[in-house]
Design a protein around this motif. Structure first.
Motif, PDB file in Angstrom:
ATOM      1  N   VAL A   1       0.836  -1.204   0.000  1.00 19.98           N
ATOM      2  CA  VAL A   1       0.000   0.000   0.000  1.00 19.98           C
ATOM      3  C   VAL A   1       0.870   1.254   0.000  1.00 19.98           C
ATOM      4  N   GLY A   2       1.957   1.223   0.775  1.00 23.09           N
ATOM      5  CA  GLY A   2       2.874   2.359   0.783  1.00 23.09           C
ATOM      6  C   GLY A   2       3.506   2.603  -0.577  1.00 23.09           C
ATOM      7  N   CYS A   3       3.881   1.523  -1.270  1.00 22.73           N
ATOM      8  CA  CYS A   3       4.439   1.665  -2.621  1.00 22.73           C
ATOM      9  C   CYS A   3       3.410   2.261  -3.582  1.00 22.73           C
ATOM     10  N   ALA A   4       2.150   1.817  -3.440  1.00 24.23           N
ATOM     11  CA  ALA A   4       1.107   2.358  -4.314  1.00 24.23           C
ATOM     12  C   ALA A   4       0.883   3.843  -4.047  1.00 24.23           C
ATOM     13  N   TRP A   5       0.855   4.226  -2.768  1.00 23.02           N
ATOM     14  CA  TRP A   5       0.705   5.656  -2.451  1.00 23.02           C
ATOM     15  C   TRP A   5       1.910   6.459  -2.937  1.00 23.02           C
ATOM     16  N   LEU A   6       3.093   5.861  -2.854  1.00 23.90           N
ATOM     17  CA  LEU A   6       4.282   6.536  -3.368  1.00 23.90           C
ATOM     18  C   LEU A   6       4.165   6.761  -4.873  1.00 23.90           C
ATOM     19  N   ALA A   7       3.635   5.755  -5.584  1.00 24.78           N
ATOM     20  CA  ALA A   7       3.443   5.916  -7.029  1.00 24.78           C
ATOM     21  C   ALA A   7       2.459   7.038  -7.324  1.00 24.78           C
ATOM     22  N   VAL A   8       1.368   7.103  -6.559  1.00 25.50           N
ATOM     23  CA  VAL A   8       0.388   8.184  -6.758  1.00 25.50           C
ATOM     24  C   VAL A   8       1.031   9.537  -6.472  1.00 25.50           C
ATOM     25  N   SER A   9       1.823   9.621  -5.412  1.00 28.75           N
ATOM     26  CA  SER A   9       2.479  10.892  -5.065  1.00 28.75           C
ATOM     27  C   SER A   9       3.478  11.310  -6.139  1.00 28.75           C
ATOM     28  N   LEU A  10       4.228  10.347  -6.663  1.00 29.24           N
ATOM     29  CA  LEU A  10       5.186  10.674  -7.722  1.00 29.24           C
ATOM     30  C   LEU A  10       4.470  11.165  -8.986  1.00 29.24           C
ATOM     31  N   ILE A  11       3.346  10.545  -9.299  1.00 32.30           N
ATOM     32  CA  ILE A  11       2.576  10.988 -10.469  1.00 32.30           C
ATOM     33  C   ILE A  11       2.073  12.408 -10.261  1.00 32.30           C
ATOM     34  N   ALA A  12       1.584  12.704  -9.055  1.00 32.01           N
ATOM     35  CA  ALA A  12       1.134  14.074  -8.767  1.00 32.01           C
ATOM     36  C   ALA A  12       2.296  15.059  -8.856  1.00 32.01           C
ATOM     37  N   ALA A  13       3.479  14.665  -8.358  1.00 33.61           N
ATOM     38  CA  ALA A  13       4.636  15.549  -8.426  1.00 33.61           C
ATOM     39  C   ALA A  13       5.058  15.798  -9.875  1.00 33.61           C
ATOM     40  N   VAL A  14       5.047  14.742 -10.689  1.00 36.61           N
ATOM     41  CA  VAL A  14       5.396  14.913 -12.108  1.00 36.61           C
ATOM     42  C   VAL A  14       4.371  15.791 -12.810  1.00 36.61           C
ATOM     43  N   ALA A  15       3.096  15.639 -12.439  1.00 34.78           N
ATOM     44  CA  ALA A  15       2.054  16.481 -13.042  1.00 34.78           C
ATOM     45  C   ALA A  15       2.274  17.946 -12.699  1.00 34.78           C
ATOM     46  N   VAL A  16       2.572  18.235 -11.433  1.00 34.08           N
ATOM     47  CA  VAL A  16       2.831  19.629 -11.020  1.00 34.08           C
ATOM     48  C   VAL A  16       4.041  20.175 -11.752  1.00 34.08           C
ATOM     49  N   LEU A  17       5.111  19.364 -11.852  1.00 39.40           N
ATOM     50  CA  LEU A  17       6.320  19.815 -12.545  1.00 39.40           C
ATOM     51  C   LEU A  17       6.036  20.076 -14.022  1.00 39.40           C
ATOM     52  N   SER A  18       5.249  19.221 -14.658  1.00 40.87           N
ATOM     53  CA  SER A  18       4.936  19.400 -16.077  1.00 40.87           C
ATOM     54  C   SER A  18       4.121  20.656 -16.303  1.00 40.87           C
ATOM     55  N   VAL A  19       3.122  20.872 -15.449  1.00 36.41           N
ATOM     56  CA  VAL A  19       2.305  22.083 -15.579  1.00 36.41           C
ATOM     57  C   VAL A  19       3.155  23.322 -15.326  1.00 36.41           C
ATOM     58  N   GLY A  20       4.031  23.244 -14.310  1.00 36.09           N
ATOM     59  CA  GLY A  20       4.876  24.401 -14.014  1.00 36.09           C
ATOM     60  C   GLY A  20       5.805  24.749 -15.158  1.00 36.09           C
ATOM     61  N   ILE A  21       6.431  23.746 -15.770  1.00 37.44           N
ATOM     62  CA  ILE A  21       7.326  24.011 -16.897  1.00 37.44           C
ATOM     63  C   ILE A  21       6.555  24.584 -18.082  1.00 37.44           C
TER      64      ILE A  21
END
Length: 299
Positions: free
Chosen positions: A157-177
Motif C-alpha cells: 500500500v505504501g508503494c502504491a501511495w508513493l506511485a500516486v504521489s510521484l505521479i502528482a509531483a510529475v504532473a505539477v512539474l509538467s504544468v509548471g514548466i
C-alpha cells in the motif's frame, strides 16, 4: 488590456499532459484499491484458520481423531472444522505424488496424515486444546503469518501511495514548466501591461484560471480514455471477486459495459471522478505560484 498584448496561457500540450497524468493516476489508484483489498483478505484469512496434521500411524488414531473433532466442535470460538482424510489428501496431492495403484492391491508408497482445517476466532489457544488430546499432532497456525502479511500489505500500500504521489509531483512539474515557458514567451506583453498598471495578482490570476480550465479539460479527457481500460480489467477480475456471482453479460452493448462498473468499489469510483477537479486545482495552484515567482524576478 487589449487582445494582442494580453498575456495568457497558450499551450495546446497542457491538456494532453494532464490527460496522460490522469490516466496514470487512475491506474495507480485502481492498483492501490486492489492491493488494499488483497491485504485485508490476507489478514482476515491468516487470523482465522489453522491446519492440523494428525499422523495415521499413531496408536488408536481413528478414535482419538473422532474425539478431537468432537472436542473442537464443543470448543467456544471454533467456528468451523473441516476433515480431510488421507484418501482425500492423496487425491489432492496426486499431481505431485503420482497416482497410486490401489486396484492392484499395492500399498501406498507414502503414509499421508489426516488433515483438519479449523477456522476460529482470535484469542483461542488452539495448540493447547489439540495437544491435550493428540500430542503427536502438528499444528500450523496461520495466525503466525498475520504479522508478516500485515507488513507486506502495508509495504505494498505504501508503494502504491508513493506511485500516486510521484505521479502528482510529475504532473505539477509538467504544468509548471509549461506555464513558465508560455509566460516567458510573452515577456514583452507582460512588461507592457505592468507599465500601464496591471498587478501581479491580476496577471497570475488570469493565467491560473486558464491553466485550471485546460487541466480540467485534460482530466476529463484522461478519465474518458481510462474508462474502457478499467471496464476491461473489471470484467477480467469479476470472477475472482465473488465466485458465486454470475459472470458479466457479453460486452456487446453500452449498457453491458456500464454494468461492469458495479464490480468496481464505490471508493475507487469516487476517487476517479475527483481526478479532473484535482487536476484543475493543481493546475490553478501551480500556475499561480509559477507566475508570481516569475513576475517578482522581473527587473
Amino acid at each position: 488590456m487589449s487582445g494582442p498584448i494580453s498575456p495568457g496561457l497558450r499551450s495546446g500540450s497542457l491538456p494532453v499532459l494532464v490527460a496522460l497524468m490522469t490516466m496514470l493516476a487512475g491506474l495507480a489508484l485502481a492498483g492501490l484499491t486492489g492491493i488494499q483489498a488483497l491485504a485485508e483478505s490476507w489478514n482476515t484469512a491468516a487470523q482465522s484458520s489453522a491446519t492440523i496434521e494428525i499422523p495415521t500411524d499413531a496408536d488408536h488414531a481413528q478414535s482419538r481423531t473422532d474425539h478431537l473433532l468432537k472436542t473442537l466442535h464443543e470448543t467456544p470460538g471454533v467456528t468451523d472444522t473441516k476433515l480431510l482424510t488421507p484418501e482425500k489428501v492423496r487425491s489432492l496431492l496426486a499431481p505431485w505424488l503420482g497416482e497410486t495403484d490401489d486396484k492392484a492391491g499395492k500399498p501406498p508408497a507414502l503414509s499421508l496424515p489426516t488433515v483438519l482445517i479449523v477456522r476460529h476466532e482470535h484469542g483461542i489457544d488452539l495448540e493447547a486444546v489439540v495437544h491435550a488430546l493428540f500430542p503427536e499432532a502438528i499444528i500450523e497456525e496461520d495466525m503466525r503469518w498475520s504479522i508478516r502479511l500485515q507488513r507486506l500489505g502495508r509495504s505494498l500500500v505504501g508503494c502504491a501511495w508513493l506511485a500516486v504521489s510521484l505521479i502528482a509531483a510529475v504532473a505539477v512539474l509538467s504544468v509548471g514548466i509549461t506555464v513558465r515557458r508560455s509566460v516567458s514567451a510573452q515577456r514583452r506583453a507582460v512588461e507592457i501591461i505592468h507599465a500601464i498598471g496591471a498587478t501581479d495578482r491580476q496577471i497570475s490570476g488570469k493565467i491560473a484560471r486558464r491553466a485550471a480550465g485546460l487541466s480540467l479539460l485534460g482530466g476529463i479527457m484522461g478519465l474518458g480514455a481510462l474508462a474502457p481500460i478499467l471496464m476491461f480489467l473489471a470484467r477480467l477480475l469479476a470472477p475472482f471477486q465473488d465466485q458465486n456471482a454470475q459472470p458479466p453479460p457479453p460486452a456487446d452493448t453500452l449498457a453491458a459495459w456500464s454494468a461492469t462498473l458495479s464490480v468496481l468499489p464505490h471508493s475507487l469510483l469516487e476517487m476517479l471522478a475527483s481526478l479532473p477537479f484535482l487536476a484543475a486545482l493543481l493546475g490553478w495552484l501551480t500556475a499561480q505560484s509559477v507566475v508570481l515567482v516569475w513576475l517578482r524576478r522581473l527587473p
